[in-house]
Design an enzyme around this catalytic site. Structure first.
Site, PDB file in Angstrom:
ATOM      1  N   GLU A   1       0.856  -1.195   0.000  1.00 44.97           N
ATOM      2  CA  GLU A   1       0.000   0.000   0.000  1.00 44.97           C
ATOM      3  C   GLU A   1       0.885   1.236   0.000  1.00 44.97           C
ATOM      4  O   GLU A   1       1.890   1.294   0.727  1.00 44.97           O
ATOM      5  CB  GLU A   1      -0.911   0.022   1.228  1.00 44.97           C
ATOM      6  CG  GLU A   1      -1.725   1.310   1.358  1.00 44.97           C
ATOM      7  CD  GLU A   1      -2.646   1.339   2.567  1.00 44.97           C
ATOM      8  OE1 GLU A   1      -3.062   0.245   3.009  1.00 44.97           O
ATOM      9  OE2 GLU A   1      -2.939   2.433   3.085  1.00 44.97           O
TER      10      GLU A   1
ATOM     11  N   GLU B   1      -2.670  11.383   2.464  1.00 46.37           N
ATOM     12  CA  GLU B   1      -3.657  11.019   3.474  1.00 46.37           C
ATOM     13  C   GLU B   1      -3.676  12.162   4.484  1.00 46.37           C
ATOM     14  O   GLU B   1      -2.622  12.721   4.814  1.00 46.37           O
ATOM     15  CB  GLU B   1      -3.259   9.700   4.141  1.00 46.37           C
ATOM     16  CG  GLU B   1      -4.330   9.096   5.003  1.00 46.37           C
ATOM     17  CD  GLU B   1      -3.944   7.707   5.518  1.00 46.37           C
ATOM     18  OE1 GLU B   1      -4.854   6.970   5.921  1.00 46.37           O
ATOM     19  OE2 GLU B   1      -2.741   7.370   5.541  1.00 46.37           O
TER      20      GLU B   1
END
Length: 231
Positions: free
Chosen positions: A99, A104
């Site tokens: 990932e 974010e």
């Protein structure tokens, strides 16, 4: 829904308007059609949906190995919001498929993360760096569009915001700690864009007024001709 988040993802919360892709989080009160009073699953044990949003991804449609991934977007940094621009490997179980969180945001900070697998199922080893929004020393930072970028090649992965390097990890470190030492970032990854609400990391949205928007001007992937093969 992931990570005990509060929102319910649905397609009607994403639209294109005036040249932008807009993902909108809304505060709503709707019945949960999957509700099961006896369930121990956090997705089905809640009787009502209190927030809705959208999650888009290219899984099964398009994926890439190596290249420059770029997004120009404006994110709302209000309490409880969790926007993201990230990728997942096409093969294998998380986190051993790899990932990469190119962007974010939650709890007043940006995160630039890379995750690989360990010898425990569903337990990741994270390479994570953060930067608080206040550290940009721009009171209008959240009102502006910014450019997030990932440069990924056979040597490693670098993550940037507005050309500022937030994280870099060499490929020699990016192997699963599972005994097999498999390398998740020598396979294609697909892209995800979503706006989550609350959850394990998102924080409390109760003081935030809704709707809130994640506005995406563009997402682009650049690759060298003939130069994107795993080694």
């Amino acid at each position: 829904m992931r990570n005990n988040e509060l929102q319910w993802y649905q397609s009607q919360n994403a639209k294109c308007s005036k040249g932008l892709l807009i993902i909108e989080a809304r505060k709503e009160h709707l019945p949960n059609k999957t509700y099961d009073a006896q369930s121990e699953n956090w997705r089905t044990r809640r009787e009502f949906i209190e927030y809705t949003s959208a999650s888009l991804n290219t899984a099964g449609v398009h994926s890439w190995i190596y290249g420059r991934f770029v997004m120009r977007a404006r994110i709302d940094t209000s309490a409880g919001l969790w926007p993201a621009f990230w990728t997942l490997g096409t093969n294998g179980e998380w986190p051993s498929n790899g990932e990469i969180d190119i962007m974010e945001f939650y709890k007043r900070k940006l995160l630039a993360n890379i995750a690989i697998g360990t010898d425990r199922r569903y337990n990741a080893k994270w390479y994570s760096n953060t930067k608080a929004i206040k550290d940009f020393k721009d009171p209008d930072w959240s009102k502006k569009f910014h450019i997030w970028r990932m440069d990924w090649d056979a040597q490693g992965i670098s993550l940037f915001v507005d050309d500022e390097l937030l994280n870099h990890v060499g490929m020699e470190e990016l192997y699963n700690r599972d005994g097999a030492r498999s390398k998740p970032f020598t396979q294609p990854q697909y892209i995800l864009l979503n706006l989550a609400v609350g959850g394990d990391n998102g924080g409390d949205p109760s003081t935030t007024s809704f709707p809130k928007q994640y506005e995406i001007d563009y997402v682009r992937v650049y690759q060298r001709a003939g130069g994107n093969k795993a080694k």
